[in-house]
Write a protein that holds these residues in place. Structure first.
Motif, PDB file in Angstrom:
ATOM      1  N   ARG A 265       0.861  -1.182   0.000  1.00 31.16           N
ATOM      2  CA  ARG A 265       0.000   0.000   0.000  1.00 31.16           C
ATOM      3  C   ARG A 265       0.897   1.232   0.000  1.00 31.16           C
ATOM      4  O   ARG A 265       1.622   1.482   0.965  1.00 31.16           O
ATOM      5  CB  ARG A 265      -0.897   0.029   1.231  1.00 31.16           C
ATOM      6  CG  ARG A 265      -1.967  -1.033   1.194  1.00 31.16           C
ATOM      7  CD  ARG A 265      -2.976  -0.792   2.272  1.00 31.16           C
ATOM      8  NE  ARG A 265      -3.974  -1.859   2.271  1.00 31.16           N
ATOM      9  CZ  ARG A 265      -4.791  -2.096   3.274  1.00 31.16           C
ATOM     10  NH1 ARG A 265      -4.729  -1.339   4.364  1.00 31.16           N
ATOM     11  NH2 ARG A 265      -5.664  -3.062   3.200  1.00 31.16           N
ATOM     12  N   ALA A 266       0.818   1.974  -1.094  1.00 32.50           N
ATOM     13  CA  ALA A 266       1.640   3.178  -1.226  1.00 32.50           C
ATOM     14  C   ALA A 266       1.204   4.229  -0.212  1.00 32.50           C
ATOM     15  O   ALA A 266       0.023   4.350   0.099  1.00 32.50           O
ATOM     16  CB  ALA A 266       1.520   3.728  -2.640  1.00 32.50           C
ATOM     17  N   LEU A 267       2.164   4.969   0.308  1.00 31.13           N
ATOM     18  CA  LEU A 267       1.917   6.044   1.257  1.00 31.13           C
ATOM     19  C   LEU A 267       2.514   7.333   0.702  1.00 31.13           C
ATOM     20  O   LEU A 267       3.582   7.306   0.096  1.00 31.13           O
ATOM     21  CB  LEU A 267       2.567   5.739   2.606  1.00 31.13           C
ATOM     22  CG  LEU A 267       2.131   4.468   3.319  1.00 31.13           C
ATOM     23  CD1 LEU A 267       3.059   4.195   4.500  1.00 31.13           C
ATOM     24  CD2 LEU A 267       0.702   4.602   3.788  1.00 31.13           C
ATOM     25  N   ALA A 268       1.820   8.450   0.915  1.00 29.37           N
ATOM     26  CA  ALA A 268       2.388   9.740   0.530  1.00 29.37           C
ATOM     27  C   ALA A 268       3.576  10.062   1.436  1.00 29.37           C
ATOM     28  O   ALA A 268       4.608  10.537   0.981  1.00 29.37           O
ATOM     29  CB  ALA A 268       1.338  10.832   0.611  1.00 29.37           C
ATOM     30  N   SER A 269       3.419   9.776   2.740  1.00 32.45           N
ATOM     31  CA  SER A 269       4.497   9.922   3.715  1.00 32.45           C
ATOM     32  C   SER A 269       4.117   9.102   4.950  1.00 32.45           C
ATOM     33  O   SER A 269       2.966   8.708   5.105  1.00 32.45           O
ATOM     34  CB  SER A 269       4.718  11.383   4.097  1.00 32.45           C
ATOM     35  OG  SER A 269       3.701  11.836   4.956  1.00 32.45           O
ATOM     36  N   ILE A 270       5.065   8.880   5.811  1.00 33.69           N
ATOM     37  CA  ILE A 270       4.793   8.137   7.045  1.00 33.69           C
ATOM     38  C   ILE A 270       3.785   8.890   7.897  1.00 33.69           C
ATOM     39  O   ILE A 270       2.956   8.299   8.572  1.00 33.69           O
ATOM     40  CB  ILE A 270       6.097   7.894   7.832  1.00 33.69           C
ATOM     41  CG1 ILE A 270       7.037   7.004   7.036  1.00 33.69           C
ATOM     42  CG2 ILE A 270       5.819   7.285   9.191  1.00 33.69           C
ATOM     43  CD1 ILE A 270       6.586   5.579   6.848  1.00 33.69           C
ATOM     44  N   ASP A 271       3.817  10.209   7.843  1.00 39.48           N
ATOM     45  CA  ASP A 271       2.892  11.029   8.635  1.00 39.48           C
ATOM     46  C   ASP A 271       1.434  10.822   8.217  1.00 39.48           C
ATOM     47  O   ASP A 271       0.527  11.056   9.006  1.00 39.48           O
ATOM     48  CB  ASP A 271       3.244  12.507   8.515  1.00 39.48           C
ATOM     49  CG  ASP A 271       4.624  12.805   9.084  1.00 39.48           C
ATOM     50  OD1 ASP A 271       5.060  12.078  10.005  1.00 39.48           O
ATOM     51  OD2 ASP A 271       5.268  13.746   8.598  1.00 39.48           O
ATOM     52  N   ASP A 272       1.203  10.411   6.982  1.00 40.53           N
ATOM     53  CA  ASP A 272      -0.155  10.205   6.484  1.00 40.53           C
ATOM     54  C   ASP A 272      -0.692   8.805   6.779  1.00 40.53           C
ATOM     55  O   ASP A 272      -1.798   8.467   6.379  1.00 40.53           O
ATOM     56  CB  ASP A 272      -0.214  10.434   4.969  1.00 40.53           C
ATOM     57  CG  ASP A 272       0.091  11.870   4.610  1.00 40.53           C
ATOM     58  OD1 ASP A 272      -0.127  12.759   5.460  1.00 40.53           O
ATOM     59  OD2 ASP A 272       0.559  12.104   3.485  1.00 40.53           O
TER      60      ASP A 272
END
Length: 136
Positions: free
Chosen positions: A45-52
């Motif tokens: 699962r792709a993430l925009a950033s770890i914060d998201d």
């Protein structure tokens, strides 16, 4: 006498190393391991950033959860970039594989820190109580 049963799939490290070495995978990526048809299959699962990252527990069919991220390491004053995949299983076992400077992936054994805690939370579990920071 029963014959020994040997798995026909590659060892897990080799399968995980393929994820680390794949230049088409953009990081950060949430990685889940699912057992289907007697084979371990990764779910990405792709993430925009770890914060998201949504911190709700992952599906219960995921036997392990982890994160594939870019890392930067300084050795003898030289900065080296690479990738790291850290996974935690529902049984508490963990694995961390690193690839630095385009070299072959290798195992790292430190299972403490925010990335490890995040994986435990994604599984809906509490980190082990025997860690130094959890002791009274």
């Amino acid at each position: 006498m029963r014959p020994s049963i040997r798995p026909s799939v590659h060892p897990l490290h080799e399968r995980l190393d393929q994820l680390i070495d794949d230049p088409n995978i953009r990081v950060p990526v949430l990685v889940g391991l699912v057992m289907r048809y007697r084979r371990v299959r990764p779910v990405l699962r792709a993430l925009a950033s770890i914060d998201d990252l949504d911190l709700s527990p992952v599906p219960c069919c995921w036997r392990a959860v982890g994160l594939l991220v870019d890392v930067g390491v300084t050795r003898s004053g030289n900065a080296i970039n690479g990738r790291m995949l850290h996974l935690v299983g529902r049984d508490g076992r963990h694995i961390t594989r690193l690839s630095l400077g385009g070299g072959p992936p290798f195992s790292a054994f430190d299972s403490q820190g925010s990335l490890d805690d995040l994986c435990w939370r994604l599984l809906g579990l509490s980190p082990p109580q025997d860690r130094p920071e959890n002791r009274p």
